[in-house]
Design a protein around this motif. Structure first.
Motif, PDB file in Angstrom:
ATOM      1  N   ASP A  60      38.514  49.158  54.799  1.00 23.43           N
ATOM      2  CA  ASP A  60      38.870  50.547  55.088  1.00 23.43           C
ATOM      3  C   ASP A  60      39.228  51.354  53.846  1.00 23.43           C
ATOM      4  OD1 ASP A  60      38.528  49.907  57.739  1.00 23.43           O
ATOM      5  OD2 ASP A  60      40.652  49.522  58.106  1.00 23.43           O
ATOM      6  N   SER A  61      39.437  50.720  52.710  1.00 23.13           N
ATOM      7  CA  SER A  61      39.952  51.425  51.536  1.00 23.13           C
ATOM      8  C   SER A  61      39.165  51.064  50.286  1.00 23.13           C
ATOM      9  CB  SER A  61      41.443  51.097  51.333  1.00 23.13           C
ATOM     10  OG  SER A  61      41.912  51.654  50.123  1.00 23.13           O
ATOM     11  N   PRO A  62      38.258  51.930  49.836  1.00 20.22           N
ATOM     12  CA  PRO A  62      37.569  51.681  48.560  1.00 20.22           C
ATOM     13  C   PRO A  62      38.526  51.607  47.379  1.00 20.22           C
ATOM     14  CG  PRO A  62      36.460  53.403  49.827  1.00 20.22           C
ATOM     15  CD  PRO A  62      37.769  53.133  50.503  1.00 20.22           C
ATOM     16  N   GLU A  63      39.632  52.361  47.433  1.00 14.36           N
ATOM     17  CA  GLU A  63      40.600  52.334  46.341  1.00 14.36           C
ATOM     18  C   GLU A  63      41.275  50.966  46.236  1.00 14.36           C
ATOM     19  OE1 GLU A  63      41.430  54.490  43.903  1.00 14.36           O
ATOM     20  OE2 GLU A  63      39.644  55.565  44.571  1.00 14.36           O
ATOM     21  N   THR A  64      41.488  50.330  47.386  1.00 15.51           N
ATOM     22  CA  THR A  64      42.085  48.989  47.351  1.00 15.51           C
ATOM     23  C   THR A  64      41.104  47.984  46.767  1.00 15.51           C
ATOM     24  OG1 THR A  64      43.356  49.580  49.335  1.00 15.51           O
ATOM     25  CG2 THR A  64      43.297  47.262  48.720  1.00 15.51           C
ATOM     26  N   ARG A  65      39.826  48.116  47.092  1.00 15.69           N
ATOM     27  CA  ARG A  65      38.824  47.227  46.476  1.00 15.69           C
ATOM     28  C   ARG A  65      38.787  47.431  44.963  1.00 15.69           C
ATOM     29  NH1 ARG A  65      35.812  48.934  51.015  1.00 15.69           N
ATOM     30  NH2 ARG A  65      34.471  50.278  49.745  1.00 15.69           N
ATOM     31  N   ARG A  66      38.918  48.664  44.538  1.00 12.93           N
ATOM     32  CA  ARG A  66      38.948  48.932  43.095  1.00 12.93           C
ATOM     33  C   ARG A  66      40.193  48.317  42.463  1.00 12.93           C
ATOM     34  NH1 ARG A  66      40.850  53.469  40.001  1.00 12.93           N
ATOM     35  NH2 ARG A  66      39.770  53.584  37.994  1.00 12.93           N
ATOM     36  N   ALA A  67      41.316  48.353  43.187  1.00 16.87           N
ATOM     37  CA  ALA A  67      42.547  47.739  42.675  1.00 16.87           C
ATOM     38  C   ALA A  67      42.386  46.228  42.526  1.00 16.87           C
ATOM     39  CB  ALA A  67      43.725  48.065  43.601  1.00 16.87           C
ATOM     40  N   VAL A  68      41.625  45.593  43.425  1.00 18.97           N
ATOM     41  CA  VAL A  68      41.367  44.151  43.297  1.00 18.97           C
ATOM     42  C   VAL A  68      40.644  43.867  41.998  1.00 18.97           C
ATOM     43  CG1 VAL A  68      40.049  42.224  44.270  1.00 18.97           C
ATOM     44  CG2 VAL A  68      41.396  43.688  45.771  1.00 18.97           C
ATOM     45  N   ARG A  69      39.620  44.634  41.693  1.00 17.81           N
ATOM     46  CA  ARG A  69      38.866  44.421  40.455  1.00 17.81           C
ATOM     47  C   ARG A  69      39.745  44.660  39.227  1.00 17.81           C
ATOM     48  NH1 ARG A  69      34.997  47.448  43.484  1.00 17.81           N
ATOM     49  NH2 ARG A  69      35.416  49.304  42.226  1.00 17.81           N
ATOM     50  N   ARG A  70      40.580  45.676  39.285  1.00 16.08           N
ATOM     51  CA  ARG A  70      41.437  45.978  38.128  1.00 16.08           C
ATOM     52  C   ARG A  70      42.485  44.889  37.910  1.00 16.08           C
ATOM     53  NH1 ARG A  70      43.438  52.093  38.668  1.00 16.08           N
ATOM     54  NH2 ARG A  70      44.101  51.676  36.521  1.00 16.08           N
ATOM     55  N   LEU A  71      43.033  44.350  38.979  1.00 11.79           N
ATOM     56  CA  LEU A  71      44.002  43.271  38.834  1.00 11.79           C
ATOM     57  C   LEU A  71      43.340  41.999  38.317  1.00 11.79           C
ATOM     58  CD1 LEU A  71      46.229  43.755  42.014  1.00 11.79           C
ATOM     59  CD2 LEU A  71      46.902  44.095  39.631  1.00 11.79           C
ATOM     60  N   LEU A  72      42.106  41.762  38.708  1.00 16.46           N
ATOM     61  CA  LEU A  72      41.395  40.591  38.186  1.00 16.46           C
ATOM     62  C   LEU A  72      41.090  40.762  36.698  1.00 16.46           C
ATOM     63  CD1 LEU A  72      38.991  39.858  41.168  1.00 16.46           C
ATOM     64  CD2 LEU A  72      40.811  38.369  40.318  1.00 16.46           C
ATOM     65  N   ARG A  73      40.812  41.996  36.276  1.00  7.53           N
ATOM     66  CA  ARG A  73      40.642  42.223  34.837  1.00  7.53           C
ATOM     67  C   ARG A  73      41.951  41.964  34.102  1.00  7.53           C
ATOM     68  NH1 ARG A  73      37.000  46.385  36.529  1.00  7.53           N
ATOM     69  NH2 ARG A  73      38.654  47.965  36.561  1.00  7.53           N
ATOM     70  N   ALA A  74      43.061  42.350  34.729  1.00  3.25           N
ATOM     71  CA  ALA A  74      44.369  42.083  34.116  1.00  3.25           C
ATOM     72  C   ALA A  74      44.636  40.584  34.029  1.00  3.25           C
ATOM     73  CB  ALA A  74      45.478  42.769  34.915  1.00  3.25           C
ATOM     74  N   ALA A  75      44.098  39.815  34.984  1.00  4.14           N
ATOM     75  CA  ALA A  75      44.317  38.365  34.970  1.00  4.14           C
ATOM     76  C   ALA A  75      43.663  37.695  33.770  1.00  4.14           C
ATOM     77  CB  ALA A  75      43.787  37.743  36.269  1.00  4.14           C
ATOM     78  N   ARG A  76      42.701  38.346  33.138  1.00  5.01           N
ATOM     79  CA  ARG A  76      42.114  37.782  31.913  1.00  5.01           C
ATOM     80  C   ARG A  76      42.545  38.542  30.665  1.00  5.01           C
ATOM     81  NH1 ARG A  76      37.126  40.730  30.994  1.00  5.01           N
ATOM     82  NH2 ARG A  76      36.411  41.814  32.850  1.00  5.01           N
ATOM     83  N   GLY A  77      43.655  39.294  30.769  1.00 15.67           N
ATOM     84  CA  GLY A  77      44.259  39.902  29.593  1.00 15.67           C
ATOM     85  C   GLY A  77      43.875  41.327  29.318  1.00 15.67           C
ATOM     86  N   GLU A  78      43.069  41.964  30.172  1.00 14.66           N
ATOM     87  CA  GLU A  78      42.720  43.363  29.962  1.00 14.66           C
ATOM     88  C   GLU A  78      43.922  44.248  30.311  1.00 14.66           C
ATOM     89  OE1 GLU A  78      39.912  44.599  28.784  1.00 14.66           O
ATOM     90  OE2 GLU A  78      38.944  42.666  28.536  1.00 14.66           O
ATOM     91  N   PRO A  79      43.994  45.487  29.831  1.00 13.64           N
ATOM     92  CA  PRO A  79      43.039  46.140  28.946  1.00 13.64           C
ATOM     93  C   PRO A  79      43.246  45.744  27.487  1.00 13.64           C
ATOM     94  CG  PRO A  79      44.765  47.675  29.527  1.00 13.64           C
ATOM     95  CD  PRO A  79      45.048  46.416  30.290  1.00 13.64           C
ATOM     96  N   ALA A  80      42.133  45.545  26.796  1.00  7.95           N
ATOM     97  CA  ALA A  80      42.200  45.080  25.415  1.00  7.95           C
ATOM     98  C   ALA A  80      42.587  46.178  24.443  1.00  7.95           C
ATOM     99  CB  ALA A  80      40.851  44.484  25.017  1.00  7.95           C
ATOM    100  N   ASP A  81      42.521  47.453  24.863  1.00  2.69           N
ATOM    101  CA  ASP A  81      42.851  48.534  23.936  1.00  2.69           C
ATOM    102  C   ASP A  81      44.355  48.725  23.757  1.00  2.69           C
ATOM    103  OD1 ASP A  81      43.307  49.443  26.481  1.00  2.69           O
ATOM    104  OD2 ASP A  81      42.481  51.440  26.151  1.00  2.69           O
ATOM    105  N   CYS A  82      45.160  47.977  24.513  1.00  3.01           N
ATOM    106  CA  CYS A  82      46.617  48.034  24.324  1.00  3.01           C
ATOM    107  C   CYS A  82      46.970  47.274  23.049  1.00  3.01           C
ATOM    108  CB  CYS A  82      47.325  47.424  25.530  1.00  3.01           C
ATOM    109  SG  CYS A  82      49.114  47.247  25.314  1.00  3.01           S
ATOM    110  N   GLU A  83      47.785  47.893  22.200  1.00  5.19           N
ATOM    111  CA  GLU A  83      48.118  47.249  20.925  1.00  5.19           C
ATOM    112  C   GLU A  83      48.950  45.986  21.116  1.00  5.19           C
ATOM    113  OE1 GLU A  83      50.941  49.375  18.475  1.00  5.19           O
ATOM    114  OE2 GLU A  83      51.401  50.725  20.158  1.00  5.19           O
ATOM    115  N   HIS A  84      49.557  45.814  22.280  1.00  4.71           N
ATOM    116  CA  HIS A  84      50.360  44.622  22.543  1.00  4.71           C
ATOM    117  C   HIS A  84      49.617  43.598  23.400  1.00  4.71           C
ATOM    118  CE1 HIS A  84      53.721  46.795  20.848  1.00  4.71           C
ATOM    119  NE2 HIS A  84      53.572  47.756  21.744  1.00  4.71           N
ATOM    120  N   ALA A  85      48.300  43.782  23.603  1.00  6.89           N
ATOM    121  CA  ALA A  85      47.557  42.911  24.518  1.00  6.89           C
ATOM    122  C   ALA A  85      47.606  41.457  24.063  1.00  6.89           C
ATOM    123  CB  ALA A  85      46.108  43.387  24.626  1.00  6.89           C
ATOM    124  N   ALA A  86      47.342  41.206  22.788  1.00  9.92           N
ATOM    125  CA  ALA A  86      47.322  39.822  22.313  1.00  9.92           C
ATOM    126  C   ALA A  86      48.683  39.152  22.446  1.00  9.92           C
ATOM    127  CB  ALA A  86      46.853  39.777  20.858  1.00  9.92           C
TER     128      ALA A  86
END
Length: 587
Positions: free
Chosen positions: A277-303
């Protein structure tokens, strides 16, 4: 923060006193400014002479409160706006602590337009957008007047200010913010700049609770993303203000209920409806999975902050996120899940990564139609082919065991243990484990099954592949038992004896080689300290055969009855298991 005399570069008669010198637009009339400074001075001296007046809380501001109470409402608002504009964003670069406290405690009759003006002044200098960031020197005091003004408005009029609250909460908790605690703020002359995030952004709990209450959050989402956890830092950085919006809030609330690496049908069904029912929630799933591998890489504190060993609570959260990706029917989310599982940091005692890996592998297996997940496959039967293909590819990447020297191997190192694929002569293939001393273990060690689920799944996948190859080979042997045209000796050895999976089966059967002196019937053996396969007949004689001779499976129906009976008695005496019924027990 209470400034003492001698700490400010400017301490004249202009209001408000600031760190950067004279105020840009001093308060008028001068008589009111002097009265405010005089009241603040009396409070400062009273608290300096009697430090116990605070009684463990904030110092009293009686003189300023009395003066502010005598001012009309419009004057209170004017003084508060002037003070907020001079504070300089979240830096709180003023010294009017007592006047600020008095104004925040007084009823000023704020209008919505003026509250907007207060918030814009408080958040000036903050990087706006979905991922806001800034320098939080004394943000609690900078937001003191805007929050007090907002609390004066009726609840139905507070909706337009939600974006300010989300920005403030995101800036305070995010790793993109360089923050100073009030006692560590840079002095007026040292020119120091903040270099790293504050040690614990969640320390001032009362202030954060106040922000969350005004924002109207259904639960404390920050408790699900604990400080110090690398996924929590990456998730805040990736989602930004969207963390405090309904799609992410609903998703994280459901994920927090997961207590098994294979969630219940009820949970999976509810999650599927939410994502459908919610495309925004599906997008949130993808964004959280990117966070699970350390994204976003453009953050100066990512490493520094986005990578590391996740906690057990986060492991459960990510296990649920893995199932959410698989029930979303979104191929991109499934691919993101595969990348996150490949990138997870594992430690020798990390329960969090193990939970994520177990949940993720189980979810991928269910979506890929593997038999291992059992009944959980039924809920994912309607997934599109693209999502199933993405799950199959991700699972294959995670379950890959490299061959040893390009050859099939039946022994795999598994930490301190050895995984052994035991092959019986009748074609049965089983996975067993041996301890460091070579002793057989009755059950798979928990350090492998729970501590390294990726390896355990890889071994199970390898076992399924070996059994599939064995089933095909058994079918071939069944055909050869009735009609074997034969093949040259070299090709026969390569097909039946060089592969360790098929060698036990080949050695349990009787074969016939056509030599110039007549047929030779025997079972293949390899003498000690020899690399050559030979046939050993009933009398124990060995026959070395050239590579161009034809070898075929011996057919008892075409042989002499006495020879057949002799081979059958020999097989019965040795309790020989065979992959196909070539030698039947002698009656």
């Amino acid at each position: 923060m209470i400034w003492r005399r001698g700490e400010l570069p400017y301490e004249g008669r202009l209001f408000p006193r600031t760190l950067h010198g004279k105020p840009q637009d001093p308060l008028r009339p001068a008589r009111l400014a002097r009265a405010l400074l005089k009241a603040a001075g009396k409070d400062e001296r009273a608290n300096r002479r009697q430090p116990d007046r605070a009684k463990g809380g904030a110092p009293p501001f009686d003189h300023c409160a009395a003066l502010v109470a005598r001012l009309p409402a419009h004057e209170r608002r004017r003084v508060a706006l002037r003070l907020q504009q001079e504070r300089g964003g979240l830096g709180a670069a003023d010294a009017e602590w007592y006047v600020g406290q008095a104004l925040a405690a007084a009823q000023c009759g704020w209008r919505p337009a003026q509250v907007h003006e207060l918030f814009r002044a408080a958040l000036s200098g903050t990087l706006q957008g979905p991922r806001p960031a800034g320098t939080w020197t004394d943000g609690e005091r900078s937001l003191q007047l805007p929050l007090a003004a907002l609390e004066e408005l009726p609840e139905q009029a507070r909706a337009p200010f939600v974006s300010y609250l989300r920005t403030a909460l995101t800036v305070r908790m995010g790793c993109r913010t360089a923050a100073w605690t009030p006692g560590e703020a840079p002095g007026p002359a040292d020119g120091r700049a903040p270099e790293a995030p504050v040690s614990d952004p969640a320390a001032p709990g009362a202030f954060l609770d106040r922000l969350r209450a005004l924002l109207g959050l259904p639960y404390d989402v920050d408790a699900l993303l604990p400080h110090g956890d690398p996924f929590a830092a990456a998730a805040r950085c990736e989602l930004g203000t969207d963390l405090y919006r309904p799609p992410a809030l609903d998703l994280l609330e459901r994920l927090s209920r997961v207590t098994s690496v294979r969630p219940s049908y009820t949970w999976l069904g509810g999650m599927g409806e939410l994502l459908h029912d919610s495309p925004e929630t599906r997008r949130a799933v993808r964004r959280l999975l990117r966070a699970a591998r350390g994204e976003p890489a453009d953050c100066e504190h990512a490493a520094q902050l986005h990578r590391g060993l996740i906690g057990e609570r986060t492991g459960w959260l990510l296990a649920g996120l893995a199932w959410a990706a698989c029930v979303s029917n979104d191929p991109e989310a499934v691919r993101e899940l595969g990348e996150a599982l490949l990138a997870v940091d594992r430690g020798p005692s990390g329960a969090g990564p193990a939970l994520f890996l177990r949940g993720g592998l189980a979810a991928l297996a269910a979506l890929a139609r593997d038999p291992a997940p059992g009944r959980h496959r039924r809920l994912l039967t309607g997934a599109p082919a693209s999502a199933v293909r993405a799950a199959t590819e991700a699972k294959a990447r995670l379950a890959h065991l490299p061959p040893a020297d390009g050859r099939r191997t039946l022994q795999v190192p598994a930490g301190p243990y050895t995984a052994v694929f035991r092959v019986r002569a009748d074609g049965d293939v089983r996975l067993e484990f041996r301890n460091p001393h070579g002793r057989h273990l009755a059950h798979p060690p928990s350090k492998i099954r729970h501590g390294d689920p990726a390896l355990h799944t890889a071994l199970q996948t390898q076992l399924a592949a070996l059994r599939a190859d064995m089933a095909a080979h058994l079918g071939l042997l069944a055909e050869l038992r009735h009609a074997d045209p034969g093949r040259p000796m070299a090709r026969w050895i390569a097909a039946h004896l060089d592969d360790p999976l098929f060698e036990p089966l080949t050695r349990a059967l009787v074969w016939q080689a056509d030599t110039p002196n007549g047929p030779v019937v025997g079972m293949p053996v390899r003498p000690k300290r020899s690399t050559v396969w030979v046939l050993r007949d009933l009398r124990g004689r060995v026959h070395e055969l050239p590579g161009d001779l034809t070898v075929r499976l011996w057919d008892p129906a075409c042989a002499d009855a006495a020879e057949t009976a002799a081979w059958t008695r020999a097989a019965t005496r040795r309790a020989l298991l065979q992959p196909v019924p070539q030698l039947r027990p002698h009656p």
